[in-house]
Design a protein around this motif. Structure first.
Motif, PDB file in Angstrom:
ATOM      1  N   PRO A 180      -2.904 -15.870  -3.511  1.00 34.56           N
ATOM      2  CA  PRO A 180      -3.490 -14.571  -3.307  1.00 34.56           C
ATOM      3  C   PRO A 180      -2.871 -13.924  -2.351  1.00 34.56           C
ATOM      4  CG  PRO A 180      -4.817 -16.652  -2.380  1.00 34.56           C
ATOM      5  CD  PRO A 180      -3.463 -17.014  -3.111  1.00 34.56           C
ATOM      6  N   ARG A 181      -2.527 -12.565  -2.131  1.00 30.44           N
ATOM      7  CA  ARG A 181      -2.006 -11.937  -1.242  1.00 30.44           C
ATOM      8  C   ARG A 181      -3.189 -11.562  -0.053  1.00 30.44           C
ATOM      9  NH1 ARG A 181       3.096 -10.258  -1.961  1.00 30.44           N
ATOM     10  NH2 ARG A 181       2.977 -10.411   0.275  1.00 30.44           N
ATOM     11  N   LEU A 182      -2.538 -11.549   1.279  1.00 27.49           N
ATOM     12  CA  LEU A 182      -3.513 -11.255   2.250  1.00 27.49           C
ATOM     13  C   LEU A 182      -3.290 -10.272   2.939  1.00 27.49           C
ATOM     14  CD1 LEU A 182      -3.770 -15.071   3.536  1.00 27.49           C
ATOM     15  CD2 LEU A 182      -5.542 -13.902   1.821  1.00 27.49           C
ATOM     16  N   ILE A 183      -4.193  -9.268   3.536  1.00 23.26           N
ATOM     17  CA  ILE A 183      -3.919  -8.237   4.491  1.00 23.26           C
ATOM     18  C   ILE A 183      -4.636  -8.543   5.625  1.00 23.26           C
ATOM     19  CG2 ILE A 183      -4.249  -5.505   4.791  1.00 23.26           C
ATOM     20  CD1 ILE A 183      -3.905  -5.534   1.610  1.00 23.26           C
ATOM     21  N   ALA A 184      -3.937  -8.763   6.745  1.00 28.18           N
ATOM     22  CA  ALA A 184      -4.652  -8.908   7.836  1.00 28.18           C
ATOM     23  C   ALA A 184      -5.112  -7.603   8.680  1.00 28.18           C
ATOM     24  CB  ALA A 184      -3.691  -9.642   8.924  1.00 28.18           C
ATOM     25  N   ILE A 185      -6.225  -7.453   9.133  1.00 33.16           N
ATOM     26  CA  ILE A 185      -6.728  -6.670   9.852  1.00 33.16           C
ATOM     27  C   ILE A 185      -7.151  -6.817  11.334  1.00 33.16           C
ATOM     28  CG2 ILE A 185      -8.715  -4.933   9.963  1.00 33.16           C
ATOM     29  CD1 ILE A 185      -9.195  -5.527   6.765  1.00 33.16           C
ATOM     30  N   ALA A 186      -6.643  -5.805  12.196  1.00 31.82           N
ATOM     31  CA  ALA A 186      -7.014  -6.039  13.425  1.00 31.82           C
ATOM     32  C   ALA A 186      -7.834  -4.652  13.688  1.00 31.82           C
ATOM     33  CB  ALA A 186      -5.725  -6.195  14.537  1.00 31.82           C
ATOM     34  N   ARG A 208      -2.034  -5.006   8.209  1.00 29.52           N
ATOM     35  CA  ARG A 208      -0.494  -5.689   7.912  1.00 29.52           C
ATOM     36  C   ARG A 208      -0.726  -6.527   6.574  1.00 29.52           C
ATOM     37  NH1 ARG A 208       2.272 -10.088   9.111  1.00 29.52           N
ATOM     38  NH2 ARG A 208       0.409 -11.133  10.185  1.00 29.52           N
ATOM     39  N   LEU A 209       0.261  -6.526   5.684  1.00 31.64           N
ATOM     40  CA  LEU A 209       0.481  -7.392   4.738  1.00 31.64           C
ATOM     41  C   LEU A 209       1.056  -8.786   5.176  1.00 31.64           C
ATOM     42  CD1 LEU A 209       0.206  -7.778   1.606  1.00 31.64           C
ATOM     43  CD2 LEU A 209       2.378  -7.051   1.407  1.00 31.64           C
ATOM     44  N   VAL A 210       0.112  -9.668   4.783  1.00 30.29           N
ATOM     45  CA  VAL A 210       0.862 -11.089   5.153  1.00 30.29           C
ATOM     46  C   VAL A 210       2.005 -11.389   4.101  1.00 30.29           C
ATOM     47  CG1 VAL A 210       0.329 -13.356   5.477  1.00 30.29           C
ATOM     48  CG2 VAL A 210      -1.178 -11.673   6.125  1.00 30.29           C
ATOM     49  N   SER A 211       2.994 -11.965   4.677  1.00 28.42           N
ATOM     50  CA  SER A 211       4.010 -12.159   3.568  1.00 28.42           C
ATOM     51  C   SER A 211       3.734 -13.379   2.896  1.00 28.42           C
ATOM     52  CB  SER A 211       5.530 -12.225   4.230  1.00 28.42           C
ATOM     53  OG  SER A 211       5.468 -13.343   5.000  1.00 28.42           O
ATOM     54  N   GLU A 212       4.415 -13.451   1.421  1.00 29.28           N
ATOM     55  CA  GLU A 212       4.252 -14.818   0.723  1.00 29.28           C
ATOM     56  C   GLU A 212       4.675 -15.922   1.362  1.00 29.28           C
ATOM     57  OE1 GLU A 212       4.514 -14.303  -3.852  1.00 29.28           O
ATOM     58  OE2 GLU A 212       6.179 -12.733  -2.829  1.00 29.28           O
ATOM     59  N   ALA A 213       5.543 -15.749   2.137  1.00 26.43           N
ATOM     60  CA  ALA A 213       6.037 -17.062   3.117  1.00 26.43           C
ATOM     61  C   ALA A 213       5.100 -17.604   4.095  1.00 26.43           C
ATOM     62  CB  ALA A 213       7.436 -16.644   3.706  1.00 26.43           C
ATOM     63  N   GLU A 214       4.550 -16.445   4.563  1.00 31.33           N
ATOM     64  CA  GLU A 214       3.568 -16.658   5.882  1.00 31.33           C
ATOM     65  C   GLU A 214       2.515 -17.240   5.044  1.00 31.33           C
ATOM     66  OE1 GLU A 214       2.423 -13.973   9.238  1.00 31.33           O
ATOM     67  OE2 GLU A 214       3.590 -12.833   7.937  1.00 31.33           O
ATOM     68  N   THR A 215       1.902 -16.720   3.835  1.00 29.96           N
ATOM     69  CA  THR A 215       0.842 -17.481   3.392  1.00 29.96           C
ATOM     70  C   THR A 215       0.984 -19.109   3.092  1.00 29.96           C
ATOM     71  OG1 THR A 215       0.502 -15.245   2.241  1.00 29.96           O
ATOM     72  CG2 THR A 215      -0.740 -16.983   1.514  1.00 29.96           C
ATOM     73  N   ARG A 216       2.246 -19.384   2.429  1.00 29.67           N
ATOM     74  CA  ARG A 216       2.604 -20.534   2.130  1.00 29.67           C
ATOM     75  C   ARG A 216       2.639 -21.547   3.102  1.00 29.67           C
ATOM     76  NH1 ARG A 216       6.759 -18.456  -0.684  1.00 29.67           N
ATOM     77  NH2 ARG A 216       6.186 -17.990  -2.933  1.00 29.67           N
ATOM     78  N   SER A 217       3.132 -20.988   4.420  1.00 26.37           N
ATOM     79  CA  SER A 217       3.227 -21.903   5.674  1.00 26.37           C
ATOM     80  C   SER A 217       1.573 -22.120   6.235  1.00 26.37           C
ATOM     81  CB  SER A 217       3.932 -21.082   6.740  1.00 26.37           C
ATOM     82  OG  SER A 217       3.305 -20.071   7.175  1.00 26.37           O
TER      83      SER A 217
END
Lengths: 300, 237
Positions: free
Chosen positions: A119-125, A92-101
């Motif tokens: 940076p953009r983050l992709i969360a893997i489960a 799942r791509l972590v949104s920019e808002a989430e990254t900032r928070s």
């Protein structure tokens, strides 16, 4: 007219609370410190284990900041690779808002933060129960997308595990020191008791009492003393922990520092306090017994 | 029953208190240990109830060489010996009854089994109305009788008494001697340390006389090596 007796067996050593009270108080303080150490070590170990558990089934791909069109391509390519990899339940791509928070606790809410390159983050489960070759996956992602990095949180987990282990050893060390200090105090008290009651001990010895019989008189006294001190220490420690739990909970709510773990020993932590009186009684009893037997062994 | 052979005793590196002491005490006998103050009477008694170990020589108690008796067997040997200390050594926090019952309690007997015996003995020594009294409230003579009752309650094979009449008036002294005499007639060997010459002369018993650490056995009028005690005719007890 002759008096009658009830035949009840009176203690062979006189009981004087005034002489044992200082030792009981000192032992109670030791038990209090031991109980706090025990509960805190359990609490911190469990918190570290929770963190480690939370991180163990996940990973993150970090994509370096780039122009909008380029970064979108990188995201798309990375997600394709991840979703095609067996053992990955979701990516799942972590949104920019989430990254900032996520950065907010460290950077605050300054106005210029939005302009910083993120940076953009992709969360893997991962699928539970499956093993994914994360080294190969990381190499594939890095080869396909320049500057992409797979973070399996291994370093974090190792740090947490090391931290928890070090804490546990530190706690064992403190407990051992407290136990040694308590045993030392009991040795001095037992020797003082032997000196105070030397005449009684000699009479018992020469009337034919076995050393174990005389020692049992002392060990019974120190068993009770250890038990009393242990219960006092454990009760005060439980009160301290409970007050601490409420206070830190309120503090976290008031300051909004929700990322901090709750300082609660939990049911296991509170139950572990039961061990303190048991251990205190055992240490006091055995120390008194060994001390008395050693002293009696020197008698003719 | 008790055999001393060439026993020597010194405290630390001091001079010998006892030198080459040799004697024997037979079952059911009565002995006085005499000598001036400091002659070694108390030391000799301490050796007999295992409160001291000899510097040299052999001591045999009830057929066992104490030098080779295992430590764990010594309590059993001590239980066969009743001791009346010069300073009584009563436990002040226990009642008269509990003091006297002490040897039986230590021997592992149940309170219900010995209560009657102890009460009967205390009545016999004239303390039937002081069972619950604590030693600090007793007179010297009463303490002496409690100490004696404690020493004899377990029916020991050997009774040792250190200056048992030293703290009491002459009348009480005679009464106590009568008590020892009765015990002796029941079969207990009695050894009394005293410096009271008059007391010794009043009874026909073997005398172990200590003089400058050396012991001389002076037989009584009965058999050698100890006799049943018998007051002389002019002092009917």
């Amino acid at each position: 007219m002759a008096e009658t007796t009830n035949g009840g067996a009176a203690p062979l050593l006189p009981t004087d609370r005034r002489t044992t009270l200082p030792l009981t108080a000192m032992m109670a303080v030791m038990c209090y410190l031991a109980a706090l150490t025990l509960a805190l070590s359990i609490m911190l170990s469990e918190t570290a284990a929770d963190w480690s558990r939370g991180l163990s089934g996940t990973a993150t791909v970090q994509l370096m900041p780039a122009e909008s069109k380029v970064i979108d391509e990188h995201i798309q390519k990375t997600l394709e690779i991840l979703r095609a990899t067996p053992g990955i339940a979701s990516a799942r791509l972590v949104s920019e808002a989430e990254t900032r928070s996520l950065l907010e606790p460290w950077l605050g809410t300054l106005s210029g933060v939005d302009d910083l390159p993120m940076p953009r983050l992709i969360a893997i489960a991962f699928d539970p129960g499956t093993v994914v070759d994360t080294n190969a996956l990381g190499e594939r992602v890095s080869a396909a997308v320049p500057g992409a990095m797979l973070d399996t949180h291994q370093a974090w987990r190792e740090t947490l595990s090391g931290f928890a282990g070090a804490l546990a050893w530190f706690a064992y060390g403190v407990l051992a020191l407290i136990a040694a200090a308590a045993a030392g105090a009991v040795i001095f008290a037992t020797r003082a008791g032997l000196l105070t009651h030397q005449e009684i001990v000699e009479v018992l010895h020469f009337v034919g009492a076995r050393d174990s019989f005389i020692a049992s008189e002392f060990q019974r006294r120190f068993l009770i003393l250890g038990l009393e001190a242990g219960v006092l220490g454990a009760v005060f420690a439980a009160i301290t922990l409970f007050v601490g739990e409420i206070a830190t909970g309120a503090m976290a709510t008031n300051t909004g520092a929700n990322y901090l773990p709750a300082l609660s020993p939990g049911l296991g932590g509170y139950l572990s306090l039961v061990l303190v009186p048991a251990m205190a009684a055992l240490i006091a009893m055995l120390t008194a017994r060994v001390t008395v037997l050693a002293a009696l062994g020197r008698m003719p | 029953m008790i055999r001393f052979e060439n026993v020597g005793m010194r405290y630390g590196s001091g001079p010998e208190i006892l030198r080459d002491v040799t004697f024997m005490i037979n079952p059911g006998s009565f002995h006085f240990v005499t000598g001036a103050s400091g002659a070694g009477k108390s030391t000799l008694l301490k050796l007999m109830f295992l409160a001291e170990r000899p510097s040299r020589g052999l001591i045999s108690l009830f057929g066992e060489d104490i030098a080779t008796t295992p430590y764990e067997n010594l309590p059993q040997v001590r239980r066969r010996i009743g001791v009346v200390y010069q300073d009584f050594r009563l436990l002040d926090h226990l009642s008269v009854y509990e003091n006297v019952a002490l040897p039986l309690r230590i021997a592992g007997r149940k309170p219900n089994d010995y209560r009657d015996d102890v009460e009967e003995l205390l009545i016999w020594v004239g303390l039937g109305d002081r069972l619950k009294a604590k030693p600090p409230t007793l007179s010297g003579g009463e303490k002496q009788r409690v100490a004696i009752a404690r020493a004899v309650v377990a029916k020991p094979d050997l009774l040792l008494a250190d200056e048992p009449t030293g703290n009491v008036d002459p009348e009480m002294g005679l009464r106590l001697m009568r008590l020892f005499s009765q015990l002796n007639h029941f079969g207990t060997s009695v050894v009394i340390a005293t410096h009271d010459r008059a007391l010794v002369d009043r009874f026909e018993a073997t005398e172990l006389r200590l003089d400058q650490g050396q012991l001389r056995v002076i037989a009584g009028k009965g058999e050698a090596g100890g006799t049943k005690i018998k007051p002389r005719k002019e002092h009917k007890a």
